[in-house]
Design an enzyme around this catalytic site. Structure first.
Site, PDB file in Angstrom:
ATOM      1  N   SER A  79      10.110   3.104  40.905  1.00 39.19           N
ATOM      2  CA  SER A  79      10.956   3.571  42.350  1.00 39.19           C
ATOM      3  C   SER A  79      10.297   2.205  42.984  1.00 39.19           C
ATOM      4  O   SER A  79       9.683   2.457  43.552  1.00 39.19           O
ATOM      5  CB  SER A  79      11.525   3.944  42.453  1.00 39.19           C
ATOM      6  OG  SER A  79      11.869   4.288  44.089  1.00 39.19           O
TER       7      SER A  79
ATOM      8  N   HIS B 226      13.356   1.430  39.034  1.00 38.29           N
ATOM      9  CA  HIS B 226      14.564   1.601  39.469  1.00 38.29           C
ATOM     10  C   HIS B 226      14.573   1.226  40.995  1.00 38.29           C
ATOM     11  O   HIS B 226      13.613   1.263  41.844  1.00 38.29           O
ATOM     12  CB  HIS B 226      14.353   3.513  39.595  1.00 38.29           C
ATOM     13  CG  HIS B 226      15.067   3.990  40.351  1.00 38.29           C
ATOM     14  ND1 HIS B 226      15.981   5.241  39.237  1.00 38.29           N
ATOM     15  CD2 HIS B 226      14.629   4.606  41.174  1.00 38.29           C
ATOM     16  CE1 HIS B 226      16.370   5.852  39.981  1.00 38.29           C
ATOM     17  NE2 HIS B 226      16.105   5.852  41.748  1.00 38.29           N
TER      18      HIS B 226
ATOM     19  N   ASP C 284      17.116   2.121  44.513  1.00 40.67           N
ATOM     20  CA  ASP C 284      17.569   3.446  45.364  1.00 40.67           C
ATOM     21  C   ASP C 284      17.869   2.778  46.521  1.00 40.67           C
ATOM     22  O   ASP C 284      17.631   2.131  47.437  1.00 40.67           O
ATOM     23  CB  ASP C 284      16.249   3.745  46.001  1.00 40.67           C
ATOM     24  CG  ASP C 284      15.250   4.992  45.093  1.00 40.67           C
ATOM     25  OD1 ASP C 284      16.164   5.943  44.475  1.00 40.67           O
ATOM     26  OD2 ASP C 284      13.997   5.068  44.283  1.00 40.67           O
TER      27      ASP C 284
ATOM     28  N   MET D  29      20.397   3.243  49.921  1.00 40.93           N
ATOM     29  CA  MET D  29      20.710   4.679  50.584  1.00 40.93           C
ATOM     30  C   MET D  29      21.824   4.070  51.406  1.00 40.93           C
ATOM     31  O   MET D  29      21.140   2.945  52.164  1.00 40.93           O
ATOM     32  CB  MET D  29      19.661   5.223  51.318  1.00 40.93           C
ATOM     33  CG  MET D  29      18.848   5.261  50.471  1.00 40.93           C
ATOM     34  SD  MET D  29      17.323   6.287  51.043  1.00 40.93           S
ATOM     35  CE  MET D  29      16.169   6.525  49.102  1.00 40.93           C
TER      36      MET D  29
ATOM     37  N   HIS E  54      20.227   3.340  41.885  1.00 44.78           N
ATOM     38  CA  HIS E  54      20.487   4.999  42.515  1.00 44.78           C
ATOM     39  C   HIS E  54      21.572   4.444  43.252  1.00 44.78           C
ATOM     40  O   HIS E  54      20.402   4.428  44.259  1.00 44.78           O
ATOM     41  CB  HIS E  54      19.093   5.794  41.735  1.00 44.78           C
ATOM     42  CG  HIS E  54      19.831   6.789  42.845  1.00 44.78           C
ATOM     43  ND1 HIS E  54      18.334   7.319  42.879  1.00 44.78           N
ATOM     44  CD2 HIS E  54      20.317   7.478  42.306  1.00 44.78           C
ATOM     45  CE1 HIS E  54      19.027   8.563  43.257  1.00 44.78           C
ATOM     46  NE2 HIS E  54      19.998   8.694  42.970  1.00 44.78           N
TER      47      HIS E  54
ATOM     48  N   MET F  20      22.748   6.006  46.533  1.00 43.39           N
ATOM     49  CA  MET F  20      22.697   7.497  46.939  1.00 43.39           C
ATOM     50  C   MET F  20      23.335   6.925  47.890  1.00 43.39           C
ATOM     51  O   MET F  20      23.122   6.881  49.339  1.00 43.39           O
ATOM     52  CB  MET F  20      21.640   7.517  47.509  1.00 43.39           C
ATOM     53  CG  MET F  20      20.313   8.832  46.267  1.00 43.39           C
ATOM     54  SD  MET F  20      18.664   8.267  46.541  1.00 43.39           S
ATOM     55  CE  MET F  20      18.308   6.687  46.198  1.00 43.39           C
TER      56      MET F  20
ATOM     57  N   MET G 185      17.628  15.840  40.463  1.00 39.27           N
ATOM     58  CA  MET G 185      17.145  15.462  41.836  1.00 39.27           C
ATOM     59  C   MET G 185      16.213  15.810  41.424  1.00 39.27           C
ATOM     60  O   MET G 185      16.661  16.969  41.654  1.00 39.27           O
ATOM     61  CB  MET G 185      18.178  15.153  43.473  1.00 39.27           C
ATOM     62  CG  MET G 185      18.721  13.439  42.570  1.00 39.27           C
ATOM     63  SD  MET G 185      18.214  12.182  43.131  1.00 39.27           S
ATOM     64  CE  MET G 185      16.672  11.904  43.861  1.00 39.27           C
TER      65      MET G 185
ATOM     66  N   ASP H 189      14.228  12.996  38.932  1.00 37.06           N
ATOM     67  CA  ASP H 189      14.111  11.675  40.096  1.00 37.06           C
ATOM     68  C   ASP H 189      13.666  12.201  41.290  1.00 37.06           C
ATOM     69  O   ASP H 189      14.237  13.131  41.810  1.00 37.06           O
ATOM     70  CB  ASP H 189      15.676  11.194  40.326  1.00 37.06           C
ATOM     71  CG  ASP H 189      14.653   9.520  41.526  1.00 37.06           C
ATOM     72  OD1 ASP H 189      14.303   9.708  41.771  1.00 37.06           O
ATOM     73  OD2 ASP H 189      15.914   8.999  41.847  1.00 37.06           O
TER      74      ASP H 189
HETATM   75  C1  DX5 Z   1      14.750   9.863  46.785  1.00 37.73           C
HETATM   76  C2  DX5 Z   1      14.779   8.395  45.536  1.00 37.73           C
HETATM   77  C3  DX5 Z   1      13.993   8.220  44.845  1.00 37.73           C
HETATM   78  C4  DX5 Z   1      12.492   8.345  45.303  1.00 37.73           C
HETATM   79  C5  DX5 Z   1      11.221   8.608  44.598  1.00 37.73           C
HETATM   80  O1  DX5 Z   1      15.457   9.636  47.907  1.00 37.73           O
HETATM   81  O2  DX5 Z   1      16.276   8.395  44.317  1.00 37.73           O
HETATM   82  O3  DX5 Z   1      13.976   7.601  43.273  1.00 37.73           O
HETATM   83  O4  DX5 Z   1      12.152   6.694  45.188  1.00 37.73           O
HETATM   84  O5  DX5 Z   1      10.074   8.199  45.623  1.00 37.73           O
HETATM   85  P1  DX5 Z   1       9.035   9.887  44.218  1.00 37.73           P
HETATM   86  O6  DX5 Z   1       8.994   9.455  43.270  1.00 37.73           O
HETATM   87  O7  DX5 Z   1       8.133   9.203  45.373  1.00 37.73           O
HETATM   88  O8  DX5 Z   1       9.258  11.093  44.763  1.00 37.73           O
HETATM   89 ZN    ZN Z   2      16.161   7.078  42.340  1.00 38.54          ZN
END
Ligand code: DX5
Ligand code: ZN
Length: 220
Positions: free
Chosen positions: A5, A30, A32, A34, A64, A66, A135, A170
């Site tokens: 990620s 990956h 992320d 948001m 991913h 979110m 998650m 994740d």
């Molecule tokens: C969380 C993300 C994850 C995050 C994981 O909201 O979807 O992908 O980057 O981070 P770590 O591995 O540090 O928990």
């Molecule tokens: Zn993620």
């Protein structure tokens, strides 16, 4: 498989960091995404995905979403070179139209559930998604502690999946929690802080992968 990620990468050196984790053995990058609404944070969008694609033409990019309105981002991420898009079950009444749209755009489709969301919320995605994402932290930030209770959902899902369907976890994945995830039936481990915070990426990936690897790539 190990999905790196990039949320915990040094954004000032993003291309280099992506190259380093791929060379160290990461199977997926990956991304992320948001929106400051579905989760209380802003991260990155299609422009970053496009930059990662340009820097790493051979990488498999696992997006991913979110976000509250994932349908708005299917075409932009397809154009940005994503291979796979996962959206959250919590924001759609029926995952099937969006999975179809993602595939129509040339990508594989995944559906995610938050730690407090029951497996049943996935509905037909259990049979039809290319990947299911459980998650193991409340999404929004990297570096949070793993929630072990979600492994029960992994154990429930695993026997219901076909061999071609991937099961990803994740949040809070590190050397200790990874083994329990794999034992429960996970085959894709997402890691941000444990990987990018380590001094030796290759050693960290070997430790996360442990003795087991599916060796199966995501379908494009
Ligand atoms: C969380 C993300 C994850 C995050 C994981 O909201 O979807 O992908 O980057 O981070 P770590 O591995 O540090 O928990
Ligand atoms: Zn993620």
């Amino acid at each position: 498989m190990v999905a790196a990620s990039i949320l915990s990468a040094d954004f000032g050196y993003l291309a280099r960091q992506c190259r380093e984790v791929l060379d160290a053995g990461a199977d997926l990058l990956h991304v992320d995404v948001m929106d400051g609404h579905f989760v209380p944070n802003l991260s990155m969008g299609p422009a970053v995905c496009e930059a990662v694609r340009r820097a790493c033409p051979e990488a498999t990019i696992d997006v991913h979403l979110m976000v509250t309105d994932p349908s708005a981002f299917v075409a932009p991420f397809a154009a940005a070179g994503a291979d796979h898009v996962t959206f959250h079950a919590e924001v759609v009444p029926d995952p099937r139209p969006l999975m179809a749209a993602i595939r129509h755009a040339g990508m594989s489709a995944g559906v995610a559930i938050n730690p407090d969301t029951p497996v049943d919320r996935l509905g037909p995605a259990i049979e039809e998604a290319d990947m299911l994402l459980v998650m193991s932290v409340h999404p929004g930030f990297s570096g949070q502690a793993f929630i072990p209770g979600v492994l029960e959902k992994v154990r429930t899902l695993r026997p219901r999946l076909r061999p071609s369907q991937r099961l990803e976890i994740d949040g809070g994945v590190h050397r200790q929690s990874a083994a329990a995830c794999v034992a429960a039936g996970v085959d894709v481990l997402v890691t941000a802080s444990a990987l990018f915070g380590s001094k030796d990426y290759a050693a960290e990936i070997v430790a996360l992968r442990g003795a087991r690897s599916t060796g199966v790539a995501l379908a494009r």
